[in-house]
Design an enzyme around this catalytic site. Structure first.
Site, PDB file in Angstrom:
ATOM      1  N   LYS A 205     -60.409  19.771  32.325  1.00 44.92           N
ATOM      2  CA  LYS A 205     -59.874  19.268  33.597  1.00 44.92           C
ATOM      3  C   LYS A 205     -60.625  18.047  34.126  1.00 44.92           C
ATOM      4  O   LYS A 205     -61.741  17.749  33.722  1.00 44.92           O
ATOM      5  CB  LYS A 205     -59.839  20.389  34.630  1.00 44.92           C
ATOM      6  CG  LYS A 205     -58.628  21.296  34.383  1.00 44.92           C
ATOM      7  CD  LYS A 205     -58.376  22.270  35.486  1.00 44.92           C
ATOM      8  CE  LYS A 205     -57.074  23.044  35.162  1.00 44.92           C
ATOM      9  NZ  LYS A 205     -56.908  24.189  36.037  1.00 44.92           N
ATOM     10  N   ARG A 239     -58.766  30.575  30.829  1.00 43.77           N
ATOM     11  CA  ARG A 239     -57.545  29.925  30.327  1.00 43.77           C
ATOM     12  C   ARG A 239     -57.973  28.619  29.661  1.00 43.77           C
ATOM     13  O   ARG A 239     -58.428  27.707  30.336  1.00 43.77           O
ATOM     14  CB  ARG A 239     -56.594  29.684  31.503  1.00 43.77           C
ATOM     15  CG  ARG A 239     -55.270  29.054  31.124  1.00 43.77           C
ATOM     16  CD  ARG A 239     -54.432  28.823  32.390  1.00 43.77           C
ATOM     17  NE  ARG A 239     -53.149  28.239  32.067  1.00 43.77           N
ATOM     18  CZ  ARG A 239     -52.955  26.935  31.855  1.00 43.77           C
ATOM     19  NH1 ARG A 239     -53.949  26.085  31.957  1.00 43.77           N
ATOM     20  NH2 ARG A 239     -51.747  26.491  31.557  1.00 43.77           N
TER      21      ARG A 239
HETATM   22  N1  HH2 Z   1     -54.058  25.121  35.175  1.00 45.37           N
HETATM   23  C1  HH2 Z   1     -53.009  24.445  34.685  1.00 45.37           C
HETATM   24  C2  HH2 Z   1     -51.770  25.062  34.544  1.00 45.37           C
HETATM   25  N2  HH2 Z   1     -51.599  26.366  34.854  1.00 45.37           N
HETATM   26  N3  HH2 Z   1     -52.484  28.398  35.643  1.00 45.37           N
HETATM   27  C3  HH2 Z   1     -53.512  29.098  36.131  1.00 45.37           C
HETATM   28  N4  HH2 Z   1     -53.363  30.397  36.454  1.00 45.37           N
HETATM   29  N5  HH2 Z   1     -54.750  28.522  36.324  1.00 45.37           N
HETATM   30  C4  HH2 Z   1     -54.989  27.216  36.023  1.00 45.37           C
HETATM   31  O1  HH2 Z   1     -56.135  26.750  36.226  1.00 45.37           O
HETATM   32  C5  HH2 Z   1     -53.907  26.445  35.497  1.00 45.37           C
HETATM   33  C6  HH2 Z   1     -52.645  27.077  35.327  1.00 45.37           C
HETATM   34  C7  HH2 Z   1     -53.176  23.007  34.299  1.00 45.37           C
HETATM   35  O2  HH2 Z   1     -53.557  22.896  32.968  1.00 45.37           O
HETATM   36  P1  HH2 Z   1     -52.577  22.565  31.733  1.00 45.37           P
HETATM   37  O3  HH2 Z   1     -51.591  23.658  31.511  1.00 45.37           O
HETATM   38  O4  HH2 Z   1     -53.416  22.246  30.574  1.00 45.37           O
HETATM   39  O5  HH2 Z   1     -51.875  21.232  32.167  1.00 45.37           O
HETATM   40  P2  HH2 Z   1     -50.457  20.898  32.771  1.00 45.37           P
HETATM   41  O6  HH2 Z   1     -50.320  21.617  34.071  1.00 45.37           O
HETATM   42  O7  HH2 Z   1     -50.504  19.393  32.936  1.00 45.37           O
HETATM   43  O8  HH2 Z   1     -49.415  21.350  31.797  1.00 45.37           O
END
Ligand code: HH2
Length: 269
Positions: A205, A239
């Protein structure tokens, strides 16, 4: 919890797994690397991301979840804020709903989870992804997130979701400045009093990028440091994108923590 993003625009792996065969292969890889849960998402929640409509989310998610559910022996979580998508994902084989709005976006979400008996990840977010990083403000981020959790657990229980099915997540990077993220991670143990498992998403992040001055593809060591600290402070579920590497980090951090806990019990620390 291994991340499978079927999005064109996720901040770290957008577009890489949009092809269903690639996404399926990636999910199976993460299982082979030792993931205990797969979190499948089709709508990016990165700061500034545009919302995706339910039909598009369903088109990206359902064939993938159907194939994964036939092949993988671990629970599948669906990362969505829409009740219709959650219901279809559960019908296709998902058993956990990861709702970054903690049931606040879609008024039907709580009843879908209650009716199906799915697990629920309730995440804290100030604002919504499109605008959440514009001016986040807290008096005391840790106590505010704590109060938020208590209120959302109450709302979930009132809607018929069993408390034992709820996981809490402070939402690192979701409507938070650098200092808020660092404080939340550092004081994660403050949430243990709510008696629910804590999930933490730090993987690659932006707050790591700020500390390290590194692009998203070079944040794995920073992720490892944050994951180790999160385990020490009481995280139960991490995660992550890099499952194999972070599993080693978790194992070592958890082994250290177990010793620290027993030393404390015996009065050494
Ligand atoms: N972070 C992201 C997405 N979903 N869900 C939970 N519960 N906690 C988190 O910290 C979280 C989440 C963001 O990360 P990522 O899926 O890699 O990116 P994007 O939202 O751009 O798809």
């Amino acid at each position: 919890m291994g991340i499978v993003n079927v999005t064109p625009d996720s901040f770290s792996d957008g577009g890489r797994f949009l092809d269903p065969e690639k996404a399926l292969g990636h999910g199976m890889d993460l299982v082979a690397q030792g993931a205990d849960i797969l979190d499948v998402g089709a709508e990016s929640t990165r700061p500034g991301a545009s919302p995706v409509d339910a039909d598009e989310e369903l088109r990206r998610l359902i064939p993938l979840i159907t194939s994964l559910a036939k092949r993988v022996p671990i629970p599948i979580s669906v990362d969505t804020m829409k009740a219709r998508v959650a219901q279809a994902a559960i019908d296709a084989g998902a058993s956990i709903v990861n709702d970054v709005t903690a049931l606040r976006f879609d008024p039907e979400m709580a009843s879908v989870i209650a009716r199906t008996g799915a697990g629920a990840v309730l995440m804290h977010m100030q604002g919504m992804p499109e605008t959440m990083q514009q001016a986040p403000q807290y008096e005391d981020v840790v106590s505010e997130v704590c109060e938020f959790f208590a209120a959302r657990v109450d709302a979930a229980e009132q809607a018929g979701i069993a408390k034992s099915h709820i996981v809490l997540d402070p939402g690192i990077g979701f409507g938070k400045l650098q200092d808020h993220n660092v404080q939340l991670l550092n004081r994660l143990s403050a949430f243990r009093g709510l008696n629910r498992p804590i999930l933490v998403g730090v993987s690659r992040k932006a707050f790591l990028g700020k500390i390290l001055d590194r692009p998203v593809e070079d944040r794995i060591w920073g992720t490892a440091a944050a994951v180790a600290l999160a385990v020490d402070r009481g995280a139960d579920i991490l995660r992550v994108h890099d499952v194999a590497e972070m599993l080693d980090v978790v194992k070592v951090a958890a082994a250290m923590k177990a010793v620290a806990v027993s030393l404390k019990r015996e009065g050494y620390a």
